[in-house]
Design an enzyme around this catalytic site. Structure first.
Site, PDB file in Angstrom:
ATOM      1  N   LYS A 109       0.710  -1.334   0.224  1.00 48.40           N
ATOM      2  CA  LYS A 109      -0.079   0.040  -0.035  1.00 48.40           C
ATOM      3  C   LYS A 109       0.763   1.459  -0.131  1.00 48.40           C
ATOM      4  O   LYS A 109       1.693   1.458   0.776  1.00 48.40           O
ATOM      5  CB  LYS A 109      -0.844  -0.173   1.301  1.00 48.40           C
ATOM      6  CG  LYS A 109      -1.842   1.174   1.270  1.00 48.40           C
ATOM      7  CD  LYS A 109      -2.919   0.997   2.310  1.00 48.40           C
ATOM      8  CE  LYS A 109      -3.785   2.347   2.574  1.00 48.40           C
ATOM      9  NZ  LYS A 109      -4.813   2.285   3.424  1.00 48.40           N
ATOM     10  N   LYS A 146      -2.113  -1.524  -4.154  1.00 51.82           N
ATOM     11  CA  LYS A 146      -3.054  -0.280  -4.098  1.00 51.82           C
ATOM     12  C   LYS A 146      -2.170   0.993  -3.908  1.00 51.82           C
ATOM     13  O   LYS A 146      -1.455   1.228  -3.281  1.00 51.82           O
ATOM     14  CB  LYS A 146      -3.762  -0.163  -2.606  1.00 51.82           C
ATOM     15  CG  LYS A 146      -4.867   0.733  -2.602  1.00 51.82           C
ATOM     16  CD  LYS A 146      -5.468   0.543  -1.211  1.00 51.82           C
ATOM     17  CE  LYS A 146      -6.348   1.958  -0.844  1.00 51.82           C
ATOM     18  NZ  LYS A 146      -6.308   2.135   0.482  1.00 51.82           N
TER      19      LYS A 146
HETATM   20  C1  PBG Z   1      -7.837   3.447   5.028  1.00 45.14           C
HETATM   21  C2  PBG Z   1      -7.901   3.526   3.647  1.00 45.14           C
HETATM   22  C3  PBG Z   1      -7.806   4.411   2.623  1.00 45.14           C
HETATM   23  C4  PBG Z   1      -8.097   3.949   1.495  1.00 45.14           C
HETATM   24  C5  PBG Z   1      -8.648   2.645   1.562  1.00 45.14           C
HETATM   25  N1  PBG Z   1      -8.544   2.444   2.963  1.00 45.14           N
HETATM   26  C6  PBG Z   1      -7.342   5.773   2.832  1.00 45.14           C
HETATM   27  C7  PBG Z   1      -5.798   5.956   3.109  1.00 45.14           C
HETATM   28  O1  PBG Z   1      -5.108   5.151   3.204  1.00 45.14           O
HETATM   29  O2  PBG Z   1      -5.570   6.911   3.123  1.00 45.14           O
HETATM   30  C8  PBG Z   1      -8.264   4.392   0.286  1.00 45.14           C
HETATM   31  C9  PBG Z   1      -9.125   4.176  -0.893  1.00 45.14           C
HETATM   32  C10 PBG Z   1      -9.446   4.994  -2.026  1.00 45.14           C
HETATM   33  O3  PBG Z   1      -8.766   6.151  -2.249  1.00 45.14           O
HETATM   34  O4  PBG Z   1     -10.370   4.645  -2.879  1.00 45.14           O
HETATM   35  N2  PBG Z   1      -6.684   3.251   5.596  1.00 45.14           N
END
Ligand code: PBG
Length: 325
Positions: A197, A249
């Site tokens: 991530k 992601k």
């Molecule tokens: C929570 C989370 C996020 C997203 C998914 N889970 C936000 C982040 O990490 O700041 C982002 C999903 C998206 O942008 O569609 N941690």
């Protein structure tokens, strides 16, 4: 002198629609897609998300109705995100057995038992500061957050979630969650890890969608977008810790990472087409610059081709309801 005739003529296999279909290497179907949904407690009516045209916050009291609608359209899986009215320093509502995390899974599974429910397992929508864990002077405390992730996972599993999907980007989160689940008897609850991530600006619209109050950034726990080796390492660590499926992601700007993780593991692999990817396509199409359906299918197809078995996409319901997939 006769004119040059190429020996290799790939165009032979492109002469008709039938030929092109026959030789198509990858394809997309609803089986590949999962839908992230935003559910707000205490909300009277649907709330449009300005940065994500077409996506709404679902009032909790409409969740049962929406899950039926999503299932009827043919979408098999959802990822639940809650917008909490019970925030505090540690995000304790997430491990309240009657808190929003638990209620979302319970409502989904009681309404449509065959729906695969993945419980996004984080704290940023439930903490007053918007960070993904316990905040200390020096930043987010990794190991204190692990304990809370375990508690949240057990509560979500007890409420019926099929998958715990940790997105907090803490070190050791998969092992901590697996341990907590097993100790509570939830040996069959699976873990879909947000294993690779990135700290991405493509999450911009999500902050509005999920109503997080973050000031600053998540760069001490999410990954540097410029790192490739570390990206593979992160996913392999989660595999070793017992993840049932891995994830990259965002998706679109990280297809090289997706391919390399695919080639490095035999676990199922997901990709998350995030809020900013959605918004760029929507607003580009609204401006008349691109054709929405074609670009959606091309972007999802590219993610599939790069190696994703499952794609989280805000377009999933629309594609299903319009019978495009
Ligand atoms: C929570 C989370 C996020 C997203 C998914 N889970 C936000 C982040 O990490 O700041 C982002 C999903 C998206 O942008 O569609 N941690």
């Amino acid at each position: 002198m006769s004119s040059y005739s190429p020996i290799q003529r790939p165009r032979r296999l492109r002469q008709s629609a039938s030929l092109r279909s026959l030789f198509q290497e990858n394809s997309l179907s609803l089986n590949d897609l999962a839908l992230p949904i935003f559910v707000e407690e205490g909300l009277d009516d649907y709330k449009p998300i300005a940065a994500m045209p077409g996506v709404m916050r679902i009032p909790e009291k409409r969740l049962a109705y929406e899950i039926e609608r999503i299932a009827k359209a043919g979408v098999r899986s959802v990822m639940t995100f809650g917008i909490s009215h019970h925030t505090d320093a540690d995000g304790s509502d997430t491990w309240n057995e009657n808190g929003l995390v638990a209620r979302m899974s319970r409502i989904c599974k009681q309404t449509v038992p065959e729906m695969i429910v993945m419980s996004d397992t984080c704290f940023c929508e439930y903490t007053s500061h918007g960070h993904c864990g316990v905040l200390h002077d020096h930043g987010v405390d990794n190991d204190a957050t692990l304990k809370n992730l375990g508690r949240q996972a057990v509560v979500a599993a007890a409420a019926g979630a099929d998958f715990i999907a940790p997105s907090a980007a803490m070190d050791g989160q998969v092992a901590a969650i697996r341990h907590a689940l097993d100790a509570a008897g939830f040996t069959d609850t699976a873990i879909m890890s947000y294993s690779t991530k990135f700290a991405s600006s493509f999450y911009g619209p999500f902050r509005e969608a999920a109503g997080t109050s973050l000031k600053g950034d998540r760069k001490t726990y999410q990954m540097n977008p410029m790192n490739r080796r570390e990206a593979i390492r992160e996913s392999l660590i989660d595999e070793a810790e017992g993840a049932d499926a891995l994830m990259v992601k965002p998706a679109g700007a990280y297809l090289d990472i997706l391919r390399e993780v695919r080639d490095s593991t035999r676990l199922p692999l997901a990709a998350y087409q995030v809020s900013g990817e959605y918004a760029m396509i929507k607003f580009g199409a609204q401006a008349g610059a691109i054709s929405e359906t074609e670009v959606v299918l091309e972007s999802l197809g590219a993610i599939k081709r790069a190696g994703a078995d499952i794609i989280f996409s805000y377009f999933a319901l629309d594609l299903a309801e319009k019978n495009i997939l």
